[in-house]
Design an enzyme around this catalytic site. Structure first.
Site, short mmCIF file in Angstrom:
data_model
loop_
_atom_site.label_atom_id
_atom_site.label_comp_id
_atom_site.label_asym_id
_atom_site.label_seq_id
_atom_site.Cartn_x
_atom_site.Cartn_y
_atom_site.Cartn_z
N GLY A 1 27.62 68.64 24.35
CA GLY A 1 28.40 68.49 25.58
C GLY A 1 27.45 67.94 26.63
O GLY A 1 26.54 68.63 27.06
N HIS A 2 27.63 66.68 26.98
CA HIS A 2 26.71 66.01 27.91
C HIS A 2 27.45 65.71 29.21
O HIS A 2 28.45 65.00 29.21
CB HIS A 2 26.17 64.70 27.28
CG HIS A 2 25.34 64.96 26.05
ND1 HIS A 2 24.76 63.95 25.32
CD2 HIS A 2 24.97 66.12 25.44
CE1 HIS A 2 24.08 64.48 24.31
NE2 HIS A 2 24.21 65.79 24.37
#
Ligand code: GDP
Ligand code: IMO
Ligand code: MG
Length: 436
Positions: free
Chosen positions: A52-53
């Site tokens: 999850g960026h």
């Protein structure tokens, strides 16, 4: 003379790899976003939707799981290379979000990327349930089961969706999955996978994804040959590496810089820079050893101010003090040409801070992480206390950073051997102070 030519040659090779140096969530997405506009392409090379960026545009937050963090930059190609665990359902949702914002998407996906199928996600859950107390704390994104199928050479690649024998391939794979469900999980479920339904769903997804499938390997190498800047975006962090992390509390891919080579198809000599991303403290989500975990009071303070909640699962991340033995280890594993220290603003105004400089185990002091994993599990961190720094955010010039923070950087450099290139001072794309 030879050395001189080698250095000149290296300095014009344009590939930069960005990797996490801890247990993930170091701020890789924000740094890739900051660097993307200077690149002609950004390549995600491993991991899957477990990542999850986070990227900010003003108040708007994007959380990318599969898309490279370049997708908001016009004129920059986004590539998903073959090492990525591709969940088409989730990827199509991410693409839709971007299109809903009326943004064009310049994306190319390798037909050799391997698919995470809905039953992989489900089996991830079943396996965690079976492990009970010993569960790994996975993201339930099916990464373990899909990677197992890949390595056992029975997995389905994106390109297989376009081949005539797709249904047969699915039937063979699903036949085995159903046998495993019967033999291993029959006490928790009686459900079976229907190969025909899976085939029909995949055909629908194939038509939606078709326009993005292309020859990523040739695109990457053509860019390198043309001396264009290529940025490689790693997922997870070095301590989650399948081989070198805190096994079994790791992910199912290699997360260190060498992974960019094997998963995107480059040689080590084609990489010119390796940027390690390190938080000014450390966080960890999921189970497994965490030697420098803070006490409850500090943990809560840092978690709240740093908004330390997983971008994929929303789970709270445990917080710990910076661990120099781990950073030295990550430096050895990745060969960092430089490190970017993130979230230094979060520790601002909190008073004195601690840094772990070695671990003690069985009467011996360890400044370097040994191969004996008992030291991970039982080693007692030895700390020094350093002066903190006042609250701040968004500083963009190195000399304007608080003095305590600059001293902290000096300490980290001299004790770990890494070179700090910049400090990230907030979540925004421009919140970064490069060392002149
Ligand atoms: P990634 O997985 O390594 O890309 O990191 P995540 O996006 O999962 O988590 C990092 C979080 O910290 C995100 O919410 C970022 O927006 C935020 N962030 C990154 N760098 C900084 C920084 O220097 N300061 C602050 N306050 N937030 C940051
Ligand atoms: P980014 O790219 C933090 C962790 C999970 C779990 C372990 C195994 O955002 O830094 P998995 O679902 O991969 O089988 O879970 O790995 N994990 C991450 N932790 N950031 C990540 O990615 C992670 N990806 C996986 O929490 O402990
Ligand atoms: Mg993350």
């Amino acid at each position: 003379m030879l050395l001189f030519y080698l250095i000149v040659e290296l300095s014009i090779v344009p590939v930069t790899v960005v990797v996490g140096s801890q247990w993930g969530d170091e701020g890789k997405g924000k740094i890739v976003d900051s660097l993307a506009s200077k690149s002609s392409m950004v390549v995600r090379f491993q991991g899957g939707a477990n990542a999850g960026h986070t990227v900010y545009r003003g108040e708007k937050v994007y959380k990318f799981h599969l898309l490279p963090c370049s997708v908001l930059h016009k004129g920059v190609k986004s590539i998903i290379a073959r090492g990525v665990a591709l969940d088409l359902e989730l990827l199509l949702e991410e693409i839709k979000q971007i299109e809903n914002d009326n943004l064009d998407i310049d994306l190319v996906i390798s037909p050799q990327a391997f698919l995470v199928l809905p039953f992989h996600r489900w089996m991830d859950k079943l396996e965690e349930l079976r492990r009970g107390q010993e569960k790994l704390g996975t993201t339930y994104r099916g990464i373990g089961p899909a990677s197992t199928d890949r390595i056992a050479r029975r997995g389905i690649r994106l390109g297989h969706l376009f081949e005539d024998n797709l249904l047969d391939r699915i039937k063979t794979l699903v036949g085995r999955v159903n046998a495993v469900l019967d033999g291993v999980y029959s006490d928790v479920t009686k459900r079976k996978i229907n190969p025909q339904r899976l085939y029909e769903d995949l055909i629908k997804q194939r038509e939606l994804i078709r326009k993005y499938v292309g020859d990523t390997h040739n695109l990457i190498h053509t860019a390198i040959e043309n001396k264009e800047e290529v940025l490689m975006e790693g997922a997870q962090g070095s301590m989650l590496d399948l081989g070198f992390g805190t096994y079994p509390y790791v992910t199912s891919s290699h997360t260190i810089s060498g992974s960019a080579c094997v998963n995107a198809g480059l040689g080590p000599s084609q990489i010119s820079q390796v940027l390690g991303i390190a938080k000014a403290y450390v966080t960890r989500v999921g189970a497994g050893p965490f030697p420098t975990k803070m006490n409850d009071e500090w943990n809560k303070k840092v978690q709240d101010k740093g908004k330390e909640f997983g971008a994929t699962t929303g789970r709270p991340r445990d917080c710990g003090w910076l661990d120099i033995p781990l950073l030295r280890y990550a430096h050895r594993l990745n060969g960092f040409t430089g490190v970017i220290l993130t979230k230094a603003d979060i520790l601002g105004g909190m008073g004195d801070i601690k840094v772990c400089t070695s671990w003690n185990w069985n009467g011996s002091e360890y400044k370097d992480v040994p191969e004996d994993s008992r030291v991970w599990d039982e080693g007692v961190p030895q700390y020094v206390t350093l002066e903190g720094w006042p609250d701040f955010s968004g500083i963009q010039k190195w000399n304007n950073l608080p003095e305590g923070l600059r001293k902290y950087c000096d300490f980290v450099e001299s004790s770990s051997g890494v070179k700090i290139l910049a400090v990230s001072t907030g979540p925004g794309i421009d919140d970064i102070a490069w060392k002149e």
